[in-house]
Design a protein around this motif. Sequence first.
Motif, PDB file in Angstrom:
ATOM      1  N   VAL A 171      48.743  40.229 -22.456  1.00 17.39           N
ATOM      2  CA  VAL A 171      48.591  39.980 -21.204  1.00 17.39           C
ATOM      3  C   VAL A 171      47.317  39.649 -20.883  1.00 17.39           C
ATOM      4  CG1 VAL A 171      48.531  42.454 -20.169  1.00 17.39           C
ATOM      5  CG2 VAL A 171      49.367  40.592 -18.856  1.00 17.39           C
ATOM      6  N   GLY A 172      47.050  39.043 -19.878  1.00 23.40           N
ATOM      7  CA  GLY A 172      45.450  38.647 -19.214  1.00 23.40           C
ATOM      8  C   GLY A 172      45.809  38.699 -17.856  1.00 23.40           C
ATOM      9  N   SER A 173      44.588  38.212 -17.290  1.00 27.86           N
ATOM     10  CA  SER A 173      44.651  38.481 -15.611  1.00 27.86           C
ATOM     11  C   SER A 173      43.922  37.136 -14.921  1.00 27.86           C
ATOM     12  CB  SER A 173      44.448  39.138 -15.079  1.00 27.86           C
ATOM     13  OG  SER A 173      42.799  39.003 -15.624  1.00 27.86           O
ATOM     14  N   TRP A 174      44.127  37.014 -13.900  1.00 27.62           N
ATOM     15  CA  TRP A 174      43.250  35.994 -13.162  1.00 27.62           C
ATOM     16  C   TRP A 174      41.385  36.113 -13.188  1.00 27.62           C
ATOM     17  CZ3 TRP A 174      46.572  34.614  -8.255  1.00 27.62           C
ATOM     18  CH2 TRP A 174      47.743  33.961  -8.344  1.00 27.62           C
ATOM     19  N   VAL A 206      46.041  29.800 -22.734  1.00 25.50           N
ATOM     20  CA  VAL A 206      46.381  30.048 -21.856  1.00 25.50           C
ATOM     21  C   VAL A 206      45.649  32.022 -21.355  1.00 25.50           C
ATOM     22  CG1 VAL A 206      48.753  30.022 -22.085  1.00 25.50           C
ATOM     23  CG2 VAL A 206      48.021  32.022 -23.155  1.00 25.50           C
ATOM     24  N   PHE A 207      44.747  32.019 -21.215  1.00 27.14           N
ATOM     25  CA  PHE A 207      43.888  33.544 -21.466  1.00 27.14           C
ATOM     26  C   PHE A 207      42.275  33.258 -20.995  1.00 27.14           C
ATOM     27  CE2 PHE A 207      47.519  35.196 -23.993  1.00 27.14           C
ATOM     28  CZ  PHE A 207      48.280  35.710 -22.707  1.00 27.14           C
ATOM     29  N   SER A 208      41.833  33.954 -20.550  1.00 26.88           N
ATOM     30  CA  SER A 208      40.279  33.891 -20.014  1.00 26.88           C
ATOM     31  C   SER A 208      40.653  34.964 -21.118  1.00 26.88           C
ATOM     32  CB  SER A 208      39.920  34.471 -19.456  1.00 26.88           C
ATOM     33  OG  SER A 208      38.238  33.862 -19.130  1.00 26.88           O
ATOM     34  N   HIS A 209      39.808  34.531 -22.168  1.00 27.43           N
ATOM     35  CA  HIS A 209      39.413  35.965 -23.774  1.00 27.43           C
ATOM     36  C   HIS A 209      39.381  37.258 -23.148  1.00 27.43           C
ATOM     37  CE1 HIS A 209      38.781  37.120 -27.640  1.00 27.43           C
ATOM     38  NE2 HIS A 209      39.201  37.334 -27.916  1.00 27.43           N
ATOM     39  N   PRO A 210      37.572  37.198 -22.401  1.00 32.21           N
ATOM     40  CA  PRO A 210      37.936  38.569 -22.003  1.00 32.21           C
ATOM     41  C   PRO A 210      38.546  39.191 -20.788  1.00 32.21           C
ATOM     42  CG  PRO A 210      36.404  36.954 -21.040  1.00 32.21           C
ATOM     43  CD  PRO A 210      37.211  35.993 -21.658  1.00 32.21           C
ATOM     44  N   THR A 211      40.086  38.659 -20.651  1.00 31.78           N
ATOM     45  CA  THR A 211      40.748  39.487 -19.694  1.00 31.78           C
ATOM     46  C   THR A 211      41.316  40.156 -21.002  1.00 31.78           C
ATOM     47  OG1 THR A 211      42.219  38.079 -19.375  1.00 31.78           O
ATOM     48  CG2 THR A 211      40.047  37.710 -17.537  1.00 31.78           C
TER      49      THR A 211
END
Length: 333
Positions: free
Chosen positions: A114-117, A152-157
Motif C-alpha cells: 500500500v502506498g499513498s498520494w 503505481v507507487f511513489s517508492h518512499p510511500t
Amino acid sequence: SPLVTVLMPVYNGSRFLAEAIESILNQTFIDFEFLIIDDGSTDSSVDITKSYDDDRIRLIINQKNLGQSATLNKGIDLAVGKYIARMDQDDVSFARRLQRQVQFLEKNPHICVVGSWVDRHDEYNRTKGRIKLPMNKVHECGFWIFGYGENVFSHPTVMFRTKEIVALGGYEEDYDIAQDVDLWFRAAERGFRFTNIPEVLLSYRIHSGQGSKNSKTHEEHNKALARSVSRILLQDLDSLEAARLRPCNFSGKYFSNEDQVDRMLQLKKFLLEVYFKEYNPSIVETLECVYLLWKSLSQLCQLKFIGGSKMVLKNTIYCLSIILSEIIRNLRT
C-alpha cells in the motif's frame, strides 16, 4: 518484535537527513523499529543519525558502498517487522502515515503493498504540486501495470508485507534506480495486490542531488517492463518494444510507422487478457479500464503518418473489441 520496520538507506544524505529522521520519530504509531543503513557515506550522515537518542533507531553501517538495491535487500534481511515501510533520506513522512498504512493492511489481508498520494516540494520547501497515484481501487492499480506498463507507487510511500516480498527474492540488484518498478512488476505477475490510500502521507523532495529523475530511470523502467512482458507472454521483448507500451511514450520519438502501432496494440491486448483473467473486474470496472485505455491511446492521434481520424476509428474499434472479448469470456465462465 515491533510490528513495523521502517527501512531507510542513507548515502551522503546529511543535507536533509535530520528532517527525514524526525518525521519518522514523530509518528503517531509507535510500534516500529527504524532501521537506518548507511551505505558508506563520506559526509556527516552517520554522526547525524547517532545524535538521536531513541531506542527505536537501529543503525547499520556498510563498510563499503553497496548501492541502493543491495542495501535495501540487506535491510529486508535484517527487518523484524511484519510490515516494512520504505523511507528515503530526503523526504518527510506525515505524522499519521504509519498509523494509516498499518490500519489499512490489517483490515485488508489480500493487499500486499500500500502506498499513498504525495506532495512534492523542492530543496527550499516550496510546494511543487501533488501526485495522485491510482487510488483505493485494486483493479485500477492492476490496470496501470498490465494496461499501461507504469509504476503505481511513489517508492518512499510504500508499506509492504515482509513475508511476501522476501518470497519474491527482494529487489533485483542490477538496477540502480528502478529496482522498485521491477519489484512491483514481479509481484503483479505472482498475483499480489496493490493499492494507494487516497491521502497525502508523505512529502517528496525534488532537488538537484537526487538520482530518481534522469534518463537512466526511464531506461531501467523500460528494461524492467521488457523483462516482465517477456515472462508473461513467453516471448522475447526488447526495451524499445516495451517502451512503446507506455502511454508516456506515445509520440513520434517511439513510433515511425503504423506497423509499430499495430504491434503495440497486439501486445497490449495479450497483456489485457492476462489482466482480466487475473483480476476478474466487474462490468463497471471493465468499462472504467477500457475508457482509460481509449483515453491513453487517443494520444496516438498526433502521429503524422497515421492521421487523427484514422487513429480515432482504429482506437474505438480496438477498445470495443476488448469489451466484447471480455463479455464473451464472462459468459463462458
